[in-house]
Design a protein around this motif. Structure first.
Motif, PDB file in Angstrom:
ATOM      1  N   UNK A   1       1.064  -1.241   0.249  1.00 65.88           N
ATOM      2  CA  UNK A   1       0.043  -0.044  -0.098  1.00 65.88           C
ATOM      3  C   UNK A   1       0.788   1.304  -0.153  1.00 65.88           C
ATOM      4  N   UNK A   2       0.385   2.315  -0.676  1.00 65.59           N
ATOM      5  CA  UNK A   2       1.068   3.529  -0.450  1.00 65.59           C
ATOM      6  C   UNK A   2       0.127   4.659  -0.957  1.00 65.59           C
ATOM      7  N   UNK A   3       0.325   5.889  -0.839  1.00 66.53           N
ATOM      8  CA  UNK A   3      -0.735   6.939  -0.988  1.00 66.53           C
ATOM      9  C   UNK A   3      -0.190   7.914  -2.023  1.00 66.53           C
ATOM     10  N   UNK A   4      -1.127   8.471  -2.689  1.00 77.11           N
ATOM     11  CA  UNK A   4      -0.871   9.557  -3.723  1.00 77.11           C
ATOM     12  C   UNK A   4      -0.400  11.067  -2.953  1.00 77.11           C
ATOM     13  N   UNK A   5       0.701  11.221  -3.341  1.00 73.13           N
ATOM     14  CA  UNK A   5       1.298  12.563  -2.836  1.00 73.13           C
ATOM     15  C   UNK A   5       2.072  12.077  -1.690  1.00 73.13           C
ATOM     16  N   UNK A   6       2.238  11.055  -1.217  1.00 70.88           N
ATOM     17  CA  UNK A   6       2.629  10.418   0.076  1.00 70.88           C
ATOM     18  C   UNK A   6       1.975  10.956   1.186  1.00 70.88           C
ATOM     19  N   UNK A   7       0.566  11.175   1.117  1.00 68.85           N
ATOM     20  CA  UNK A   7       0.037  11.666   2.343  1.00 68.85           C
ATOM     21  C   UNK A   7       0.071  10.989   3.530  1.00 68.85           C
ATOM     22  N   UNK A   8       0.405   9.569   3.434  1.00 65.30           N
ATOM     23  CA  UNK A   8       0.705   8.729   4.813  1.00 65.30           C
ATOM     24  C   UNK A   8       1.839   9.226   5.422  1.00 65.30           C
ATOM     25  N   UNK A   9       2.629  10.051   5.103  1.00 65.91           N
ATOM     26  CA  UNK A   9       3.600  10.698   5.914  1.00 65.91           C
ATOM     27  C   UNK A   9       3.039  11.337   7.175  1.00 65.91           C
ATOM     28  N   UNK A  10       1.676  11.991   7.055  1.00 61.69           N
ATOM     29  CA  UNK A  10       1.095  12.644   7.977  1.00 61.69           C
ATOM     30  C   UNK A  10       0.708  11.702   9.219  1.00 61.69           C
TER      31      UNK A  10
ATOM     32  N   UNK B   1      -3.395   3.926   7.501  1.00 65.12           N
ATOM     33  CA  UNK B   1      -2.921   3.254   6.537  1.00 65.12           C
ATOM     34  C   UNK B   1      -2.361   1.861   7.130  1.00 65.12           C
ATOM     35  N   UNK B   2      -1.590   2.058   8.075  1.00 61.73           N
ATOM     36  CA  UNK B   2      -0.857   0.838   8.641  1.00 61.73           C
ATOM     37  C   UNK B   2      -1.850  -0.003   9.216  1.00 61.73           C
ATOM     38  N   UNK B   3      -2.933   0.339   9.800  1.00 62.98           N
ATOM     39  CA  UNK B   3      -4.025  -0.376  10.309  1.00 62.98           C
ATOM     40  C   UNK B   3      -4.910  -1.204   9.078  1.00 62.98           C
ATOM     41  N   UNK B   4      -5.062  -0.339   8.210  1.00 63.17           N
ATOM     42  CA  UNK B   4      -5.758  -1.124   7.038  1.00 63.17           C
ATOM     43  C   UNK B   4      -5.025  -1.936   6.395  1.00 63.17           C
ATOM     44  N   UNK B   5      -3.854  -1.911   6.062  1.00 65.20           N
ATOM     45  CA  UNK B   5      -2.843  -2.856   5.705  1.00 65.20           C
ATOM     46  C   UNK B   5      -2.940  -3.927   6.271  1.00 65.20           C
ATOM     47  N   UNK B   6      -2.801  -3.755   7.807  1.00 62.45           N
ATOM     48  CA  UNK B   6      -2.908  -5.054   8.734  1.00 62.45           C
ATOM     49  C   UNK B   6      -4.141  -5.797   8.568  1.00 62.45           C
ATOM     50  N   UNK B   7      -5.259  -5.002   8.604  1.00 65.20           N
ATOM     51  CA  UNK B   7      -6.465  -5.685   8.669  1.00 65.20           C
ATOM     52  C   UNK B   7      -6.908  -6.430   7.317  1.00 65.20           C
ATOM     53  N   UNK B   8      -6.352  -5.884   6.227  1.00 64.60           N
ATOM     54  CA  UNK B   8      -6.534  -6.720   5.114  1.00 64.60           C
ATOM     55  C   UNK B   8      -5.551  -7.726   4.647  1.00 64.60           C
ATOM     56  N   UNK B   9      -4.467  -7.770   5.503  1.00 69.26           N
ATOM     57  CA  UNK B   9      -3.357  -8.731   5.285  1.00 69.26           C
ATOM     58  C   UNK B   9      -2.371  -8.473   4.284  1.00 69.26           C
ATOM     59  N   UNK B  10      -2.266  -7.136   3.842  1.00 71.04           N
ATOM     60  CA  UNK B  10      -1.435  -6.623   3.087  1.00 71.04           C
ATOM     61  C   UNK B  10      -0.027  -6.400   3.699  1.00 71.04           C
ATOM     62  N   UNK B  11       0.957  -7.222   3.238  1.00 74.85           N
ATOM     63  CA  UNK B  11       2.342  -7.204   3.995  1.00 74.85           C
ATOM     64  C   UNK B  11       3.120  -6.063   4.048  1.00 74.85           C
ATOM     65  N   UNK B  12       3.130  -5.110   3.132  1.00 74.81           N
ATOM     66  CA  UNK B  12       4.166  -4.075   3.118  1.00 74.81           C
ATOM     67  C   UNK B  12       3.553  -2.805   2.874  1.00 74.81           C
ATOM     68  N   UNK B  13       4.051  -1.746   3.254  1.00 72.99           N
ATOM     69  CA  UNK B  13       3.656  -0.528   2.883  1.00 72.99           C
ATOM     70  C   UNK B  13       4.981   0.343   2.653  1.00 72.99           C
ATOM     71  N   UNK B  14       4.856   1.251   1.492  1.00 70.78           N
ATOM     72  CA  UNK B  14       6.045   2.250   1.123  1.00 70.78           C
ATOM     73  C   UNK B  14       6.243   2.993   2.430  1.00 70.78           C
TER      74      UNK B  14
END
Length: 282
Positions: A129-138, A145-158
């Motif tokens: 998972x990543x975000x447009x214009x890197x808004x998950x830096x906020x 984003x981290x929680x959604x990835x964990x709940x969905x079983x997506x292993x990695x985040x940019x």
């Protein structure tokens, strides 16, 4: 020691020209992963392409900004949109709303959950998972984003970063450290190093080489470089004012000498599926 390089093509689904460029950059070039824009106008065309390219890793490119509309209505996500239900064009608005306490994490969760579910619905494994214009830096967005990835079983985040000494670069590095902590708490993998924010839209062959060599000197064991390829003359990109050199980035991704530079720097092309939660621990 094996060093892994992930070359990601962002904004899949933005236009058909972008979709075609990403396909070409994977089949004939060095792209190993792509990030699908859940709100993109050409999402369906991109989804069909992905089902035909099982070797191209798929990520969800979640958007709180941009020219394309959100999936949910203004009534459902009032702190993310204007009176017309439009997202802001720039990450700067997200930061201002966050600083003013006007960025509701529940709104962020609702919209980004809907977007992630749309990408998961393509039917291809989602590795990151990543975000447009890197808004998950906020921080507010990072936690969601981290929680959604964990709940969905997506292993990695940019994990975006910057090596610029300008004020924006310093701010990015501070926020990046906090984002790394959120990813670690959620047990999500990421790369040790990253490039593509400082170079966005201007990553020609020469700049790719210098970026790669700098990462090698830093000793990065795992590295993501994210790019923005598109076909030359794509008329559908005229609505964007990003001043990106899309076709130059595609040419770089297809340049056989760039592949030689990757090998010379000691890197092997790979994807997010090869990462572990310890890769980005530094």
């Amino acid at each position: 020691m094996t060093r892994l390089l992930i070359v990601t093509a962002d904004d899949l689904g933005l236009t058909r020209g972008v979709n075609a460029a990403v396909r070409r950059a994977h089949e004939a070039g060095i792209v190993t992963a792509t990030s699908l824009l859940a709100v993109g106008r050409e999402f369906d065309d991109a989804a069909a392409m992905l089902r035909d390219l099982p070797t191209l890793e798929l990520g969800a490119h979640l958007a709180l900004v941009g020219e394309d509309p959100p999936l949910l209505s203004a009534r459902e996500i009032p702190t993310l949109v204007d009176a017309r239900g439009a997202l802001p064009l720039s990450y700067r608005t997200v930061v201002r709303r966050g600083l003013a306490g006007r960025l509701d994490p529940d709104d962020v969760r609702r919209e980004l959950h809907a977007q992630l579910e749309r990408v998961l619905g393509v039917g291809v494994p989602v590795t990151h998972v990543d975000t447009h214009q890197h808004t998950h830096l906020w921080p507010t967005v990072a936690r969601v984003v981290a929680e959604l990835a964990r709940e969905a079983g997506v292993p990695a985040v940019r994990l975006p970063g910057s090596h610029s000494h300008a004020p924006v670069g310093l701010g990015v590095r501070l926020l990046s450290r906090r984002t790394r902590s959120a990813l670690r708490t959620a047990g999500r993998a990421t790369t040790q190093d990253y490039a593509g924010l400082d170079e966005a839209g201007h990553l020609d062959a020469e700049r790719f080489r210098t970026t790669l060599q700098a990462a090698a000197r830093r000793g990065a064991r795992t590295l993501e470089i994210n790019t923005h390829p598109a076909q030359a003359g794509d008329a559908d990109l005229r609505r964007f004012t990003w001043d990106y050199q899309w076709a130059d980035e595609l040419a770089m991704l297809l340049d056989p000498t760039v592949r030689d530079e990757i090998a010379a720097a000691g890197y092997t092309l790979s994807g997010f599926a090869a990462l572990t939660t310890t890769d980005g621990a530094a």
